[in-house]
Design an enzyme around this catalytic site. Sequence first.
Site, mmCIF file in Angstrom:
data_model
loop_
_atom_site.group_PDB
_atom_site.id
_atom_site.type_symbol
_atom_site.label_atom_id
_atom_site.label_comp_id
_atom_site.label_asym_id
_atom_site.label_seq_id
_atom_site.Cartn_x
_atom_site.Cartn_y
_atom_site.Cartn_z
ATOM 1 N N ASP A 1 66.957 -36.065 37.308
ATOM 2 C CA ASP A 1 67.588 -35.238 38.337
ATOM 3 C C ASP A 1 68.590 -34.339 37.623
ATOM 4 O O ASP A 1 69.466 -34.822 36.896
ATOM 5 C CB ASP A 1 68.282 -36.143 39.366
ATOM 6 C CG ASP A 1 68.901 -35.361 40.514
ATOM 7 O OD1 ASP A 1 69.619 -34.370 40.248
ATOM 8 O OD2 ASP A 1 68.692 -35.738 41.685
ATOM 9 N N HIS B 1 72.369 -35.267 37.549
ATOM 10 C CA HIS B 1 72.779 -36.644 37.285
ATOM 11 C C HIS B 1 73.281 -36.904 35.875
ATOM 12 O O HIS B 1 73.204 -38.020 35.376
ATOM 13 C CB HIS B 1 71.622 -37.600 37.592
ATOM 14 C CG HIS B 1 71.398 -37.781 39.056
ATOM 15 N ND1 HIS B 1 70.570 -38.739 39.579
ATOM 16 C CD2 HIS B 1 71.904 -37.120 40.128
ATOM 17 C CE1 HIS B 1 70.550 -38.655 40.897
ATOM 18 N NE2 HIS B 1 71.356 -37.675 41.248
ATOM 19 N N TRP C 1 65.424 -44.756 43.542
ATOM 20 C CA TRP C 1 66.807 -44.478 43.155
ATOM 21 C C TRP C 1 67.713 -45.430 43.934
ATOM 22 O O TRP C 1 67.541 -45.590 45.146
ATOM 23 C CB TRP C 1 67.228 -43.040 43.463
ATOM 24 C CG TRP C 1 68.698 -42.884 43.238
ATOM 25 C CD1 TRP C 1 69.343 -42.845 42.035
ATOM 26 C CD2 TRP C 1 69.725 -42.838 44.246
ATOM 27 N NE1 TRP C 1 70.703 -42.772 42.233
ATOM 28 C CE2 TRP C 1 70.963 -42.765 43.576
ATOM 29 C CE3 TRP C 1 69.714 -42.856 45.635
ATOM 30 C CZ2 TRP C 1 72.181 -42.706 44.250
ATOM 31 C CZ3 TRP C 1 70.931 -42.800 46.322
ATOM 32 C CH2 TRP C 1 72.148 -42.718 45.627
ATOM 33 N N ASP D 1 79.614 -32.607 42.735
ATOM 34 C CA ASP D 1 78.395 -32.714 43.540
ATOM 35 C C ASP D 1 77.159 -32.488 42.680
ATOM 36 O O ASP D 1 77.160 -31.674 41.762
ATOM 37 C CB ASP D 1 78.406 -31.681 44.664
ATOM 38 C CG ASP D 1 77.137 -31.766 45.498
ATOM 39 O OD1 ASP D 1 76.798 -32.878 45.930
ATOM 40 O OD2 ASP D 1 76.460 -30.739 45.672
ATOM 41 N N ASP E 1 65.730 -31.693 45.099
ATOM 42 C CA ASP E 1 66.707 -32.623 45.663
ATOM 43 C C ASP E 1 68.044 -31.913 45.848
ATOM 44 O O ASP E 1 68.831 -31.807 44.920
ATOM 45 C CB ASP E 1 66.867 -33.834 44.731
ATOM 46 C CG ASP E 1 67.715 -34.921 45.365
ATOM 47 O OD1 ASP E 1 68.055 -34.794 46.559
ATOM 48 O OD2 ASP E 1 68.059 -35.895 44.660
ATOM 49 N N HIS F 1 63.806 -33.998 39.671
ATOM 50 C CA HIS F 1 64.532 -33.652 40.876
ATOM 51 C C HIS F 1 65.288 -32.385 40.523
ATOM 52 O O HIS F 1 66.343 -32.441 39.892
ATOM 53 C CB HIS F 1 65.486 -34.761 41.301
ATOM 54 C CG HIS F 1 64.848 -35.748 42.207
ATOM 55 N ND1 HIS F 1 65.541 -36.725 42.870
ATOM 56 C CD2 HIS F 1 63.553 -35.886 42.580
ATOM 57 C CE1 HIS F 1 64.698 -37.433 43.614
ATOM 58 N NE2 HIS F 1 63.483 -36.946 43.447
ATOM 59 N N GLU G 1 64.731 -43.364 38.878
ATOM 60 C CA GLU G 1 65.710 -42.268 38.745
ATOM 61 C C GLU G 1 67.101 -42.767 38.363
ATOM 62 O O GLU G 1 67.696 -43.578 39.055
ATOM 63 C CB GLU G 1 65.790 -41.503 40.079
ATOM 64 C CG GLU G 1 66.807 -40.366 40.067
ATOM 65 C CD GLU G 1 66.854 -39.602 41.393
ATOM 66 O OE1 GLU G 1 66.213 -40.033 42.368
ATOM 67 O OE2 GLU G 1 67.555 -38.564 41.437
ATOM 68 N N ASP H 1 74.087 -31.940 44.203
ATOM 69 C CA ASP H 1 72.999 -31.551 45.105
ATOM 70 C C ASP H 1 73.163 -30.208 45.802
ATOM 71 O O ASP H 1 72.884 -30.085 46.985
ATOM 72 C CB ASP H 1 72.828 -32.647 46.169
ATOM 73 C CG ASP H 1 72.497 -33.986 45.539
ATOM 74 O OD1 ASP H 1 71.382 -34.108 45.007
ATOM 75 O OD2 ASP H 1 73.334 -34.890 45.559
ATOM 76 N N LYS I 1 71.281 -42.154 37.165
ATOM 77 C CA LYS I 1 72.418 -41.330 37.572
ATOM 78 C C LYS I 1 73.628 -41.712 36.746
ATOM 79 O O LYS I 1 73.773 -42.868 36.330
ATOM 80 C CB LYS I 1 72.696 -41.544 39.059
ATOM 81 C CG LYS I 1 73.602 -40.500 39.676
ATOM 82 C CD LYS I 1 73.659 -40.650 41.192
ATOM 83 C CE LYS I 1 74.531 -39.534 41.770
ATOM 84 N NZ LYS I 1 74.569 -39.570 43.231
HETATM 85 C C1 RNT Z 1 70.961 -39.378 44.606
HETATM 86 C C2 RNT Z 1 69.585 -39.125 44.084
HETATM 87 C C3 RNT Z 1 68.486 -39.315 45.069
HETATM 88 C C4 RNT Z 1 68.841 -38.805 46.435
HETATM 89 C C5 RNT Z 1 67.681 -38.822 47.395
HETATM 90 C C6 RNT Z 1 68.138 -38.648 48.807
HETATM 91 O O1 RNT Z 1 71.928 -39.007 43.740
HETATM 92 O O2 RNT Z 1 69.527 -37.854 43.535
HETATM 93 O O3 RNT Z 1 67.337 -38.744 44.575
HETATM 94 O O4 RNT Z 1 69.376 -37.522 46.401
HETATM 95 O O5 RNT Z 1 66.950 -39.954 47.216
HETATM 96 ZN ZN ZN Z 2 67.620 -37.101 42.941
#
Ligand code: RNT
Ligand code: ZN
Length: 420
Positions: free
Chosen positions: A260, A263, A186, A295, A327, A287, A227, A297, A229
Amino acid sequence: MLTETIEKKYLAAKEEYAALGVDTDEVLKKLADVKISMHCWQGDDVRGFMAPDQELTGGISVTGDYPGRARTPDELRQDLEKAYSLIPGKHKLNLHAIYVDTDEKIDLDEIEPKHYEKWVAWAKENGLGLDFNPTCFSHPNSADGFTLSSADKKIREFWIEHGKRSRKVAEYFGRELGEPCVNNFWIPDGYKDNPIDRLAPRRRLMEALDEVFAEEMDPRYTLDAVESKLFGLGAEAYTVGSHEFYMGYGLTRNKLVTLDAGHFHPTEVISNKLSSLALFSEGILLHVSRPVRWDSDHVVIMDDELQEIGRELVRNDLLGKTYIGLDFFDATINRVAAWVIGTRNTIKALLKAMLEPTEYLKKVELDGDFTKRLALTEELKDFPFGAIWDYYCAKSGVPVRAEWLKEVEQYEKEVLTKRN
Ligand code: RNT
Ligand code: ZN
């Protein structure tokens, strides 16, 4: 502890599920085979041990100052052991490159398997698998927001070298531990405001990745994943590694495509992407995360999307080609608790999905009986799923229900509060 009450409740629940044609003993066997890759970076707010005083960059952010952050590899392992002891099943640990465990002063373009030997020894002792990630952020060479797609050849080369070396580390993990190490790429690259040229950075990223992946690696040891985003903090207008970019890249280069959950656009969900991607991709890396406004996460909770992800994996028999990673990072709560909550929920969501009479429901759907489909799926929500989960925890030797929290509270008192 497996008490008489837990067992009694399990047997009653087992009967109820049997009436639907679901064999709960079989389900629990299947569940025990599923490994979740727990991310190390919840334990120390994504700092790592290479340059822990370096500011977190890359458009991701950790807020909060809860006491007890792990400051050394030993502290992190101690916290991880605590967390794993409260989670049923045998799992994996997902490391980022910055989590080196060595006395040598090294930079990201110098990492070697030997810098992670202690992690491997520890993983062996604890019966854990390992996954890996090159760290393409929180570094002076990512300061202007670009890494593998940078227009500056020197910068690009630094990250290409890091990427190549990360694959050697991942291969080493897989060979040592006897199961493939997923190596996830990523990068944060992007612009805050509208770019003129959206194409050139993407072409540079494609070419840089091709260099990183030029060497063939044995898939028994390591698998690469990419990955995407939608946006990051400070990269709101344009992200080089978008979903379309990595869909194209992953499908044409036989890489795992990483989804993810945080994302995508706010109402866009990854659960609805799995069945499509699975038809075409080599495999999928998840993820599991939780987006909240800006956010991506937050700690994973038992929300509708988590349950839908579980159902899609189970209903479509995708567990074999899907690698499940977590994640999230939250520093406003006890970090060990964050791991336990998110990981237990992810396993629990899979269990819920496995307890569904899927074949029967598929038939109802094919018969066009949508009334029954809706009625039954709603009724299923009241089935005594909790009794099966409690039994699974007890049989696996981990605390039942909120009992785990007492252990975390005690650990906080005895260990975490003494760190500051
Ligand atoms: C960031 C990605 C990635 C990170 C990690 C720390 O938006 O989700 O996966 O969160 O690599
Ligand atoms: Zn991620």
